[in-house]
Design an enzyme around this catalytic site. Sequence first.
Site, mmCIF file in Angstrom:
data_model
loop_
_atom_site.group_PDB
_atom_site.id
_atom_site.type_symbol
_atom_site.label_atom_id
_atom_site.label_comp_id
_atom_site.label_asym_id
_atom_site.label_seq_id
_atom_site.Cartn_x
_atom_site.Cartn_y
_atom_site.Cartn_z
ATOM 1 N N HIS A 89 0.853 -1.200 0.000
ATOM 2 C CA HIS A 89 0.000 0.000 0.000
ATOM 3 C C HIS A 89 0.889 1.250 0.000
ATOM 4 O O HIS A 89 1.917 1.290 0.667
ATOM 5 C CB HIS A 89 -0.921 -0.010 1.224
ATOM 6 C CG HIS A 89 -2.035 0.993 1.108
ATOM 7 N ND1 HIS A 89 -1.827 2.341 1.306
ATOM 8 C CD2 HIS A 89 -3.345 0.855 0.789
ATOM 9 C CE1 HIS A 89 -2.978 2.982 1.111
ATOM 10 N NE2 HIS A 89 -3.909 2.103 0.797
ATOM 11 N N GLU A 158 -3.856 1.814 -7.403
ATOM 12 C CA GLU A 158 -4.315 2.951 -6.614
ATOM 13 C C GLU A 158 -3.431 4.166 -6.873
ATOM 14 O O GLU A 158 -2.353 4.295 -6.271
ATOM 15 C CB GLU A 158 -4.238 2.610 -5.126
ATOM 16 C CG GLU A 158 -5.032 1.400 -4.729
ATOM 17 C CD GLU A 158 -5.352 1.432 -3.250
ATOM 18 O OE1 GLU A 158 -6.511 1.634 -2.919
ATOM 19 O OE2 GLU A 158 -4.412 1.302 -2.445
#
Length: 231
Positions: A89, A158
């Site tokens: 992430h 993302e």
Amino acid sequence: MIYIANFKTNHTRETTREYLTKLQLQLFKKRPNDKVYVFPPLTALDDYQSSDVTIGVQNAYPIKNGAVTGEVGLEQIAEFNIKTILIGHSERREILGETQKKIAEKFNFFKEQDFEIIYCIGESLEIREKGVDAVIEHLVSQFEGIDTSYENFMIAYEPIWAIGTGRTASVEEITQTHNALKKVVDKPILYGGSVNSSNIKEIAQIENVDGVLVGGASLKTDTFLELILHS
Ligand code: PEP
């Protein structure tokens, strides 16, 4: 579609239990092929039982047990029967300084343990502004050291500039990026970045968007359910 709720540093064990109880009561309404995941903070892990929701961890250290102060390893998460992990992430890459080398080490460790891996990649605004070729080159560099032939993993694309900012990538940007990624790695690809009830429909319809990874809009059961039931 795949729907992933990433709580980040939100919710307690008590509120996570309430959330999951409420979620489970409504999930009989989801489409049979939909898959729902929730990633609570590590301290909120518990003995949750549900056939409709998979619980995963947002992070773990690539070690069975040992001397890594402040981290949890395989032994601690195994206690909760967890076999799903989020790796790479952008908040861990940027805020915690995780290098591609460390991320690849985690990927390979949890791959060896047969974990289902949700592997996050994304570009900064600076790279996005250089154009699509620069974006793809950067995203492909985030596969360095990653065994992309591993059966049990999916990708979450993302764009960093779209995470928690209220700014979503355009349909054209998502389409172009997912199509290019699919040619490189033939795995399910999720989109993440300010997904909410007003943009889920158009995002879900994009070819090669196999699901969504959701932060802010997943924190309340009702808003997460709205994405699952109305996309
Ligand atoms: C995320 O946590 O990966 C994310 C996409 O957050 P948000 O939905 O809040 O942008």
